[in-house]
Design a protein around this motif. Structure first.
Motif, PDB file in Angstrom:
ATOM      1  N   LEU A 137       0.797  -1.223   0.000  1.00  0.00           N
ATOM      2  CA  LEU A 137       0.000   0.000   0.000  1.00  0.00           C
ATOM      3  C   LEU A 137       0.830   1.274   0.000  1.00  0.00           C
ATOM      4  CD1 LEU A 137      -2.651  -1.065   2.690  1.00  0.00           C
ATOM      5  CD2 LEU A 137      -2.849  -1.230   0.194  1.00  0.00           C
ATOM      6  N   LEU A 138       2.038   1.204   0.556  1.00  0.00           N
ATOM      7  CA  LEU A 138       2.869   2.394   0.714  1.00  0.00           C
ATOM      8  C   LEU A 138       4.138   2.270  -0.124  1.00  0.00           C
ATOM      9  CD1 LEU A 138       2.560   2.701   4.606  1.00  0.00           C
ATOM     10  CD2 LEU A 138       1.210   3.918   2.862  1.00  0.00           C
ATOM     11  N   SER A 139       4.371   3.238  -0.965  1.00  0.00           N
ATOM     12  CA  SER A 139       5.530   3.207  -1.860  1.00  0.00           C
ATOM     13  C   SER A 139       6.866   3.086  -1.122  1.00  0.00           C
ATOM     14  CB  SER A 139       5.536   4.454  -2.754  1.00  0.00           C
ATOM     15  OG  SER A 139       4.403   4.453  -3.600  1.00  0.00           O
ATOM     16  N   PRO A 140       7.091   3.804   0.004  1.00  0.00           N
ATOM     17  CA  PRO A 140       8.386   3.682   0.690  1.00  0.00           C
ATOM     18  C   PRO A 140       8.684   2.273   1.196  1.00  0.00           C
ATOM     19  CG  PRO A 140       7.223   5.649   1.415  1.00  0.00           C
ATOM     20  CD  PRO A 140       6.245   4.846   0.617  1.00  0.00           C
ATOM     21  N   LEU A 141       7.641   1.456   1.372  1.00  0.00           N
ATOM     22  CA  LEU A 141       7.845   0.103   1.890  1.00  0.00           C
ATOM     23  C   LEU A 141       7.919  -0.949   0.788  1.00  0.00           C
ATOM     24  CD1 LEU A 141       5.466   0.054   5.003  1.00  0.00           C
ATOM     25  CD2 LEU A 141       7.937   0.403   4.951  1.00  0.00           C
ATOM     26  N   ARG A 142       7.784  -0.499  -0.462  1.00  0.00           N
ATOM     27  CA  ARG A 142       7.708  -1.467  -1.556  1.00  0.00           C
ATOM     28  C   ARG A 142       8.972  -2.320  -1.663  1.00  0.00           C
ATOM     29  NH1 ARG A 142       5.846   1.390  -6.740  1.00  0.00           N
ATOM     30  NH2 ARG A 142       4.057   1.681  -5.350  1.00  0.00           N
ATOM     31  N   THR A 143      10.133  -1.721  -1.397  1.00  0.00           N
ATOM     32  CA  THR A 143      11.382  -2.473  -1.522  1.00  0.00           C
ATOM     33  C   THR A 143      11.542  -3.521  -0.418  1.00  0.00           C
ATOM     34  OG1 THR A 143      12.474  -0.680  -0.319  1.00  0.00           O
ATOM     35  CG2 THR A 143      12.648  -0.649  -2.710  1.00  0.00           C
ATOM     36  N   TRP A 144      10.691  -3.437   0.601  1.00  0.00           N
ATOM     37  CA  TRP A 144      10.741  -4.404   1.704  1.00  0.00           C
ATOM     38  C   TRP A 144       9.826  -5.615   1.466  1.00  0.00           C
ATOM     39  CZ3 TRP A 144      13.714  -4.095   6.173  1.00  0.00           C
ATOM     40  CH2 TRP A 144      14.431  -2.901   6.346  1.00  0.00           C
ATOM     41  N   SER A 178      20.607   3.063  -2.110  1.00  0.00           N
ATOM     42  CA  SER A 178      19.976   4.374  -2.044  1.00  0.00           C
ATOM     43  C   SER A 178      18.852   4.441  -1.054  1.00  0.00           C
ATOM     44  CB  SER A 178      19.449   4.772  -3.434  1.00  0.00           C
ATOM     45  OG  SER A 178      18.485   3.829  -3.867  1.00  0.00           O
ATOM     46  N   THR A 179      18.430   3.312  -0.517  1.00  0.00           N
ATOM     47  CA  THR A 179      17.312   3.286   0.424  1.00  0.00           C
ATOM     48  C   THR A 179      17.794   3.191   1.853  1.00  0.00           C
ATOM     49  OG1 THR A 179      17.119   0.894   0.258  1.00  0.00           O
ATOM     50  CG2 THR A 179      15.784   2.207  -1.246  1.00  0.00           C
ATOM     51  N   ASP A 180      19.059   3.563   2.126  1.00  0.00           N
ATOM     52  CA  ASP A 180      19.591   3.513   3.490  1.00  0.00           C
ATOM     53  C   ASP A 180      18.730   4.299   4.466  1.00  0.00           C
ATOM     54  OD1 ASP A 180      23.162   3.411   2.746  1.00  0.00           O
ATOM     55  OD2 ASP A 180      21.641   1.843   2.914  1.00  0.00           O
ATOM     56  N   ALA A 181      18.267   5.451   4.040  1.00  0.00           N
ATOM     57  CA  ALA A 181      17.455   6.286   4.938  1.00  0.00           C
ATOM     58  C   ALA A 181      16.164   5.572   5.293  1.00  0.00           C
ATOM     59  CB  ALA A 181      17.152   7.627   4.273  1.00  0.00           C
ATOM     60  N   GLN A 182      15.572   4.858   4.330  1.00  0.00           N
ATOM     61  CA  GLN A 182      14.346   4.136   4.596  1.00  0.00           C
ATOM     62  C   GLN A 182      14.613   3.004   5.590  1.00  0.00           C
ATOM     63  OE1 GLN A 182      12.579   2.787   0.981  1.00  0.00           O
ATOM     64  NE2 GLN A 182      12.674   4.811  -0.003  1.00  0.00           N
ATOM     65  N   ARG A 183      15.777   2.339   5.463  1.00  0.00           N
ATOM     66  CA  ARG A 183      16.118   1.240   6.371  1.00  0.00           C
ATOM     67  C   ARG A 183      16.156   1.736   7.795  1.00  0.00           C
ATOM     68  NH1 ARG A 183      21.480  -1.153   3.399  1.00  0.00           N
ATOM     69  NH2 ARG A 183      20.570  -1.630   1.373  1.00  0.00           N
ATOM     70  N   VAL A 184      16.812   2.863   8.018  1.00  0.00           N
ATOM     71  CA  VAL A 184      16.963   3.386   9.361  1.00  0.00           C
ATOM     72  C   VAL A 184      15.624   3.811   9.930  1.00  0.00           C
ATOM     73  CG1 VAL A 184      18.019   5.197  10.752  1.00  0.00           C
ATOM     74  CG2 VAL A 184      19.342   4.091   8.939  1.00  0.00           C
ATOM     75  N   SER A 185      14.827   4.493   9.079  1.00  0.00           N
ATOM     76  CA  SER A 185      13.551   4.995   9.576  1.00  0.00           C
ATOM     77  C   SER A 185      12.608   3.862   9.919  1.00  0.00           C
ATOM     78  CB  SER A 185      12.896   5.905   8.531  1.00  0.00           C
ATOM     79  OG  SER A 185      12.610   5.187   7.353  1.00  0.00           O
ATOM     80  N   LEU A 186      12.715   2.716   9.203  1.00  0.00           N
ATOM     81  CA  LEU A 186      11.839   1.586   9.525  1.00  0.00           C
ATOM     82  C   LEU A 186      12.186   0.991  10.878  1.00  0.00           C
ATOM     83  CD1 LEU A 186       9.577  -0.216   8.336  1.00  0.00           C
ATOM     84  CD2 LEU A 186      11.380  -1.802   7.693  1.00  0.00           C
TER      85      LEU A 186
END
Length: 242
Positions: free
Chosen positions: A85-92, A234-242
């Motif tokens: 549902l959420l684009s920032p989580l798609r890579t997960w 490039s998704t390092d920031a997303q990793r940390v925020s999760l």
């Protein structure tokens, strides 16, 4: 989602680990490690399973531990739904799918085996105040003795199933993978030792559960994760925020 294939090296590693594990189990059976440990725990509790219904072992570590594992599983499911549902989580999505499948497959496999293989808990045995003689895993079972569901260790699977965190974090945040491994080990040990103290399982029951959970997590990881990292740098920031 395209799956990879197990290589001959993967299969060889699994077989060697399996043969080694079976050798350890046979040695433990010959040395009667299960009985020596259970005898000690039973004797220390005053020739009874005094901790069977104790608040710490039954309410906190048994029921509470199971609830904690269920809540962790619920968190994985919510995150997996969010990845659709959420684009920032798609890579997960792939790693979360792996974690969900590994934990679910581990606990379900143990549960299915428990209901297919009849084996008594220590508290059922005449040796420890029960009314049933000991029947080994590979011994013929008399038809006059009703079936039970004490093998392998179900509660320990609620901990050891989370060994999958090692592979999940290895594919997402590698620097945290060892923390994931230790979390699964500690949870499995605490849950397993709790049940041994209560008289619900022998040591070998827990070791079988550990082997099953680790094998399932490893095989699924090799099938689902490519050789390269599944989440771009490039998704390092997303990793940390999760």
């Amino acid at each position: 989602m395209r799956l990879a294939e197990l290589t001959p090296r993967d299969l060889s590693a699994v077989l060697w680990i399996l043969f080694g594990f079976l050798a350890v189990m046979l040695a433990g059976r010959w040395l009667k490690v299960d009985f020596h440990l259970a005898d000690t725990l039973y004797r220390l509790q005053g020739d009874s399973w005094a901790l069977r219904d104790a608040f710490l072992t039954e309410d906190i570590l048994h029921r509470g531990g199971r609830l904690m594992s269920q809540l962790m599983g619920g968190g994985v499911i919510m995150a997996l739904i969010g990845s659709f549902l959420l684009s920032p989580l798609r890579t997960w999505r792939r790693p979360l799918t792996y974690l969900f499948l590994a934990v679910t497959a581990s606990t379900l496999t143990v549960s299915v085996i428990k209901h297919l293989v009849s084996m008594e808990c220590p508290w059922d045995l005449v040796r420890y105040g029960g009314d049933t003689p000991y029947i080994g895993l590979f011994d013929p079972r008399p038809t006059t003795i009703p079936g039970t569901a004490c093998f392998p260790a179900g509660h320990a699977s609620a901990g050891y199933a989370w060994l999958a965190l090692y592979f999940f974090l290895g594919a997402t945040v590698p620097r945290w993978r060892w923390a994931g491994l230790w979390l699964g080990i500690v949870m499995g040990l605490v849950f397993g030792i709790t049940q041994q103290l209560r008289g619900a399982h022998f040591l070998s029951h827990d070791l079988w559960t550990l082997m099953l959970c680790l094998s399932i997590s490893f095989v699924l990881a090799r099938l689902m994760f490519p050789a390269s990292p599944s989440i771009p740098a490039s998704t390092d920031a997303q990793r940390v925020s999760l």
